[in-house]
Design an enzyme around this catalytic site. Structure first.
Site, PDB file in Angstrom:
ATOM      1  N   CYS A  25       0.846  -1.200   0.000  1.00  0.00           N
ATOM      2  CA  CYS A  25       0.000   0.000   0.000  1.00  0.00           C
ATOM      3  C   CYS A  25       0.880   1.248   0.000  1.00  0.00           C
ATOM      4  CB  CYS A  25      -0.913  -0.014   1.227  1.00  0.00           C
ATOM      5  SG  CYS A  25      -1.932   1.462   1.366  1.00  0.00           S
ATOM      6  N   CYS A  53      -0.482   4.231   2.048  1.00  0.00           N
ATOM      7  CA  CYS A  53      -0.337   4.101   3.506  1.00  0.00           C
ATOM      8  C   CYS A  53       1.118   4.312   3.914  1.00  0.00           C
ATOM      9  CB  CYS A  53      -0.734   2.705   3.987  1.00  0.00           C
ATOM     10  SG  CYS A  53      -2.364   2.186   3.502  1.00  0.00           S
ATOM     11  N   ASP A  54       2.012   3.615   3.250  1.00  0.00           N
ATOM     12  CA  ASP A  54       3.378   3.502   3.755  1.00  0.00           C
ATOM     13  C   ASP A  54       4.392   4.359   3.002  1.00  0.00           C
ATOM     14  OD1 ASP A  54       2.268   1.626   5.460  1.00  0.00           O
ATOM     15  OD2 ASP A  54       2.671  -0.031   4.101  1.00  0.00           O
TER      16      ASP A  54
END
Ligand code: NAP
Length: 543
Positions: free
Chosen positions: A365, A368-369
């Site tokens: 992701c 997200c990261d």
């Protein structure tokens, strides 16, 4: 507060109206919430403290029930509460042991608002089953949830933990740690993906968990994957139950309810499916360019105008029949028809090191990261639309990204390939990853040239994987829904599966896997279900 802005716009409210509305809800809280901000001063001030200060000012202006105080780190109150980093927020510290290391920005704005309401009302709003488990807690739990403002999964997990803390302030203390503002603490815990949850310094949750699953993990101090309810849950009766809250399921809900069908939707994780973590969407009609999460928020708001959505609730068992009985982690549904819109999940490379270093530099992701890898060197594995879109996203965020593809041409759309070239993002062609190397976190990858078979090692900080999706068909398979040779749900042109009353829509059916096609399939399935309920083919003994 980007999120509340979007929600306001989706409701057709202006920002001022939205703030008045929110202020009115905060005013109704029986308890005052005292939010204490510990921040640097003058030269010591950092951007996170400034953002925290601005957000808090906004909330304190909205309602007199939110009282904000600010102190520098050298103040005696900081010593009293053992505060060492700026910004840190405390909430009613005389009653609750919660500290927030970071600023309530981006997705975290949602968490912040939930915490205000939880504390202002003094109620955890946990389910009965969760409360029973919290009553049985056998000792103190010091909880840490690592979050980031760009992670749409994080609020669900942070709010789970905040609810547990409000339910048992005698035993549960909570730290919400923004990994961007506190990279050193994230490093200490090896938390290189979010959300990640620790209790008593033990990892109890990788990713967002359903509420009861989280509470059980907290109770057992061990990550749980499934929660089996202890007693028969409440019964809900519907004409149509939709499993899966991506574009297909949400659209089906809107169409079904507008046809007059009593409709509910169950989603075990994050609403919006893959779209929620897509950085930018540029091919959904009506939106030249829109963040995936923003598009999801708009769709969800629209669907909520019509249907009941049960989020964070997992379907455990389906019994075909008339009605079809569905047991979720919280209740039972009796439904005339069922729509499986469970979408697809990320494919894994299946190579040594991948699972062990997942969340330790291996990520699926980028929204997200990605922020964790700013200024660092990563590879993006894959050659399709996802890999190229996400490589561009990482590049624009300041990540040093190289695309690694196993062949010598990409299957992504021309427009995306051109952007990749225009931005000078390097590509390693004909290259496969043999192994991901590193002890505590990713240090390198072992590569092999698929043509010359030459092997080499590439030192790297992160491996992002975007190599396609596998359909989520476990539930369907369990009840005997027929699959295609490729493993997707087999259905006819009316989205009927081989089991009477059970239908499918979206990526779980294979096909083009576009947001617009998933939405179209959801609409088609709902219309077909409506027509079948008026004139049930299963009662005529033919399909
Ligand atoms: P995809 O189109 O199936 O592409 C997967 C890529 O990963 C391919 O390049 C494939 O290589 C590679 N791959 C597969 N298994 C691999 C392995 N074990 N090791 C190394 N590489 C591997 O998947 P996607 O890009 O995630 O897209 C999924 C669907 O969503 C597609 O239908 C796509 O069009 C859609 N989507 C659309 C957009 C958009 O319209 N903007 C954005 C994202 C996704 P080969 O090429 O050699 O097979």
């Amino acid at each position: 507060m980007a999120n509340s802005q979007n929600q306001g716009e989706a409701h057709g409210m202006s920002n001022e109206e939205m703030m008045r509305h929110l202020g009115g809800s905060l005013d109704r809280m029986p308890n005052e919430v005292r939010v204490i901000l510990f921040a640097g001063r003058d030269d010591d001030d950092n951007v996170f403290s400034q953002v925290a200060r601005q957000s808090l000012e906004l909330f304190s202006k909205m309602s007199k029930k939110v009282r904000v105080e600010e102190y520098p780190l050298n103040h005696e109150l900081a010593r009293k509460y053992g505060i060492e980093t700026a910004p840190t927020l405390l909430f009613n510290p005389e009653t609750y042991n919660i500290r927030w290391l970071g600023a309530p920005a981006g997705e975290e704005g949602r968490t912040f608002m939930e915490i205000l309401f939880l504390i202002g009302f003094g109620q955890s709003s946990l389910s009965e089953q969760s409360i029973r488990m919290m009553d049985d807690l056998d000792g103190p739990r010091s909880v840490k949830v690592f979050v980031s403002p760009s992670c749409p999964y994080c609020p669900q997990q942070a709010v789970n933990a905040a609810r547990a803390m409000v339910q048992r302030p005698d035993l549960v203390s909570l730290e919400l740690i923004d990994i961007q503002a506190n990279p050193d603490i994230a490093d200490d815990y090896g938390a290189h993906s979010v959300p990640q949850t620790f209790a008593e310094d033990l990892l109890i949750g990788l990713g967002a968990q359903a509420e009861e699953v989280f509470i059980q993990s907290l109770q057992k101090l061990e990550e749980q994957r499934i929660f089996i309810p202890e007693s028969t849950a409440e019964l809900v009766e519907t004409d149509l139950l939709i499993v899966g809250g991506g574009p297909a399921g949400l659209t089906a809900g809107i169409y079904a309810k507008r046809s007059g069908l009593k409709t509910a939707l169950v989603e075990k994780g994050v609403l919006g499916g893959q779209v929620a973590t897509t950085p930018v969407v540029e091919n959904y009609p009506g939106f030249t360019s829109v963040g995936g999460k923003t598009l999801v928020d708009i769709m969800v708001q629209h669907a909520l105008e019509y249907i009941d959505i049960f989020q964070g609730e997992e379907v455990l068992a389906i019994e075909p029949g008339q009605p079809i009985a569905v047991q979720t982690s919280r209740r039972r549904f009796n439904t005339q028809t069922l729509l499986i819109a469970t979408g697809a999940t990320h494919k894994h490379l299946g190579i040594p090191g991948e699972d062990r270093l997942s969340g330790r530099g291996v990520s699926y992701c980028s929204t997200c990261d990605g922020p964790l890898f700013k200024g660092k060197k990563v590879i993006m594995v894959g050659g399709g639309n996802s890999a190229v879109t996400e490589a561009l996203y990482l590049y624009h965020m300041g990540v040093d990204v190289t695309l690694v593809h196993r062949r010598d041409n990409l299957r992504a759309q021309e427009y995306l390939i051109k952007s990749l070239k225009d931005n000078g993002i390097p590509v390693l062609w004909n290259t496969e990853i043999k192994e991901i190397l590193g002890e505590e976190r990713v240090k390198a990858v072992a590569l092999i040239d698929s043509k010359t078979k030459e092997e080499s090692n590439l030192p790297i900080d992160g491996v992002f994987v975007a190599i396609g999706y596998s359909p989520s068909v476990e539930l369907a398979e369990k009840i005997g829904v027929a699959l295609t040779p490729e493993g997707y749900i087999k259905r006819d042109e009316r989205h009927r599966t081989n089991i009477p009353g059970i239908y499918s829509a979206g990526d779980v059916e294979g096909g083009y896997k576009q947001i617009v096609t998933a939405a179209g399939q959801g609409a088609e399935a709902a219309i077909s279900i409506f027509e079948d309920l008026i004139n049930p083919y299963w009662k005529q003994g033919k399909k």
